[in-house]
Design a protein around this motif. Sequence first.
Motif, PDB file in Angstrom:
ATOM      1  N   ILE A   1       6.655   0.850   9.005  1.00  0.00           N
ATOM      2  CA  ILE A   1       5.827   2.016   8.719  1.00  0.00           C
ATOM      3  C   ILE A   1       6.667   3.278   8.918  1.00  0.00           C
ATOM      4  CG2 ILE A   1       3.702   3.240   9.328  1.00  0.00           C
ATOM      5  CD1 ILE A   1       2.704   0.563  10.524  1.00  0.00           C
ATOM      6  N   PRO A   2       6.671   4.197   7.965  1.00  0.00           N
ATOM      7  CA  PRO A   2       7.506   5.398   8.076  1.00  0.00           C
ATOM      8  C   PRO A   2       6.808   6.523   8.847  1.00  0.00           C
ATOM      9  CG  PRO A   2       6.425   5.396   5.961  1.00  0.00           C
ATOM     10  CD  PRO A   2       5.991   4.130   6.648  1.00  0.00           C
TER      11      PRO A   2
ATOM     12  N   GLY B   1       1.256  10.870   5.255  1.00  0.00           N
ATOM     13  CA  GLY B   1       0.583  10.590   3.998  1.00  0.00           C
ATOM     14  C   GLY B   1      -0.338   9.401   4.152  1.00  0.00           C
ATOM     15  N   ARG B   2      -0.571   8.689   3.042  1.00  0.00           N
ATOM     16  CA  ARG B   2      -1.467   7.531   3.095  1.00  0.00           C
ATOM     17  C   ARG B   2      -0.887   6.428   3.984  1.00  0.00           C
ATOM     18  NH1 ARG B   2      -0.900   8.310  -2.578  1.00  0.00           N
ATOM     19  NH2 ARG B   2      -2.727   9.258  -3.576  1.00  0.00           N
ATOM     20  N   PHE B   3       0.418   6.234   3.886  1.00  0.00           N
ATOM     21  CA  PHE B   3       1.096   5.138   4.576  1.00  0.00           C
ATOM     22  C   PHE B   3       2.120   5.741   5.520  1.00  0.00           C
ATOM     23  CE2 PHE B   3       4.859   2.153   4.271  1.00  0.00           C
ATOM     24  CZ  PHE B   3       4.341   1.170   5.107  1.00  0.00           C
ATOM     25  N   GLY B   4       1.808   5.702   6.832  1.00  0.00           N
ATOM     26  CA  GLY B   4       2.733   6.294   7.784  1.00  0.00           C
ATOM     27  C   GLY B   4       2.052   6.660   9.084  1.00  0.00           C
ATOM     28  N   TYR B   5       2.804   7.344   9.946  1.00  0.00           N
ATOM     29  CA  TYR B   5       2.245   7.728  11.239  1.00  0.00           C
ATOM     30  C   TYR B   5       2.647   9.151  11.591  1.00  0.00           C
ATOM     31  CZ  TYR B   5       6.948   6.736  13.101  1.00  0.00           C
ATOM     32  OH  TYR B   5       8.298   6.736  13.338  1.00  0.00           O
ATOM     33  N   GLY B   6       1.794   9.790  12.402  1.00  0.00           N
ATOM     34  CA  GLY B   6       2.066  11.122  12.917  1.00  0.00           C
ATOM     35  C   GLY B   6       2.008  11.104  14.430  1.00  0.00           C
ATOM     36  N   ASN B   7       1.616  12.202  15.029  1.00  0.00           N
ATOM     37  CA  ASN B   7       1.564  12.289  16.486  1.00  0.00           C
ATOM     38  C   ASN B   7       0.344  11.594  17.076  1.00  0.00           C
ATOM     39  OD1 ASN B   7       3.939  13.848  16.583  1.00  0.00           O
ATOM     40  ND2 ASN B   7       2.784  15.744  16.245  1.00  0.00           N
TER      41      ASN B   7
ATOM     42  N   THR C   1      -2.013   1.514   5.122  1.00  0.00           N
ATOM     43  CA  THR C   1      -2.694   1.340   3.847  1.00  0.00           C
ATOM     44  C   THR C   1      -1.700   0.897   2.783  1.00  0.00           C
ATOM     45  OG1 THR C   1      -2.320   3.604   3.048  1.00  0.00           O
ATOM     46  CG2 THR C   1      -4.210   3.264   4.492  1.00  0.00           C
ATOM     47  N   ASN C   2      -2.207   0.142   1.796  1.00  0.00           N
ATOM     48  CA  ASN C   2      -1.342  -0.336   0.700  1.00  0.00           C
ATOM     49  C   ASN C   2      -0.062  -0.947   1.261  1.00  0.00           C
ATOM     50  OD1 ASN C   2      -2.405   2.756  -0.307  1.00  0.00           O
ATOM     51  ND2 ASN C   2      -3.099   0.984  -1.461  1.00  0.00           N
ATOM     52  N   PHE C   3      -0.223  -1.776   2.274  1.00  0.00           N
ATOM     53  CA  PHE C   3       0.940  -2.228   3.046  1.00  0.00           C
ATOM     54  C   PHE C   3       1.307  -3.687   2.828  1.00  0.00           C
ATOM     55  CE2 PHE C   3      -2.748  -3.328   5.494  1.00  0.00           C
ATOM     56  CZ  PHE C   3      -2.439  -4.493   6.160  1.00  0.00           C
ATOM     57  N   TYR C   4       0.415  -4.479   2.279  1.00  0.00           N
ATOM     58  CA  TYR C   4       0.631  -5.917   2.137  1.00  0.00           C
ATOM     59  C   TYR C   4       0.817  -6.259   0.655  1.00  0.00           C
ATOM     60  CZ  TYR C   4      -4.226  -5.520   0.756  1.00  0.00           C
ATOM     61  OH  TYR C   4      -5.379  -5.134   0.111  1.00  0.00           O
TER      62      TYR C   4
END
Length: 480
Positions: free
Chosen positions: A149-150, A154-160, A166-169
Amino acid sequence: MKSKKYIWLVILVAAIGLLIYFAPIKNSNRTVYNMDLKYNDKDKTIIGTEVVDFINTYDVNLSEVYMHLYPNAFKDKSKVPFTKEEIGLAYPNGFKPGYIEINGVTFGKNEKATYSIDQKTGEILKILLPKKLEKGDRISFAIGFKVQIPPSCGRFGYGNNTIQVTNFYPILSVYDQNGWNNDPYYALGDPFYSDVSNYKVKLAVPKGMEVATTGVVKSKARQGDMDVLTIDAPNVRDFAVVMSSKFKVAEGDVDGIKVKSYYFDEDSGLKALKYAQDAIRFYNSYIGKYPYKEYSVVESDFYMGGMEYPNLVFISKDLYSKDNLFNLEYVIAHETAHQWWYGVVGNNEVREAWLDEGLTEYTTIMYIERYYGKATADAVFKSIISGEFYKFSKTNKDDGMVKTLGQFKDWNDYTNIVYNKGAMVFNELRNLIGDEKFKEVLDKYYSDYKYKNATTQNLIDVVDSVTGKDTGGFFEEWLD
């Protein structure tokens, strides 16, 4: 480094376990995704196995299937699905890649599949079937994978605060009159198109991690330092989760549907719950009953306003403040409407984005009309939607609405044509056929295409059926 033999053994054991664990849903008339996932919060990775029990519902015999590998769109900074202007917003703490690695594909007990990944984009997985699959036939295959996960808001990722998974598989492409739809992850719009399927998911997360999810959590058990959730998500066209150890959760009920708000700020979080309940209540009565047991609105590290997934939407944390309550309500009303237009009634969002976005945007205006009156709704319509369109004309070919995402110039072009002009089409249609017939159109469109993928022509056919008139000329004038 683990040997290839060990990797194949892990895939085999996990696949057999999943098949045994989820055997009761084998008789479903839909494709079934059985997933076993483990999330590592330190590395921001997911190790997973999915067993796909695929049923060929198409009118052709299939020799192969194709699957999207969306995370690989985030692997190379020069190719990520964001415009240049968005990169800083998407990666506020700097770029790191996101991706998915495929560790193997097997059929049956231990039959290694022949598969390949598109070398140019890395986004499409092609799996050769051991024999041709006729319409109505089933085949099961297992895929082992690892997802990175970057650090993206956005839709796919992480923040604080949150992790958007999402849309990961690996998810099956749709086969339709155009063949296999293997479109790339475009920077503009929502580049997704999928069939409704059933999902059974086992998800392990660090203890104390709160999970907002598509579907319903059927059980939760502590195993060492992990919480293991079993999730049931029938009749949905995608599966997503948002996670955080900081979430507060509030719940309510609307017509027997559990509505949840995941938040950090209590005042705004409770407001979000009310807005979601109001939206569900109105859309239930005007369009048709929401067919799922739960619906969640989630405050997230997300810079793009809001985003819809089945039973779950996430909303930018920037909207959760006293100064932004109208925007918060509008975005929640919009994303909730997507539960009907995209969630239940699907469409090709790459080729006909106006169909769900235009109708969703106009349904949001109808929400404003329901709770704030016609005068307020008209003012909002003029301010947000039609005001942008004084420079457009119905016959200008540059403003054509039925085109692929790659044909739009930029976000302004996409928003003005897909959202605003799309909403104008439905407003003009309502004025043309009257309120009673317009409601009949939405009722019939919803009931006729529930759990299916609709097209622009399908919508026109519904309008013609309800009105008893040929409205093709009306739509042609607006859409082309």
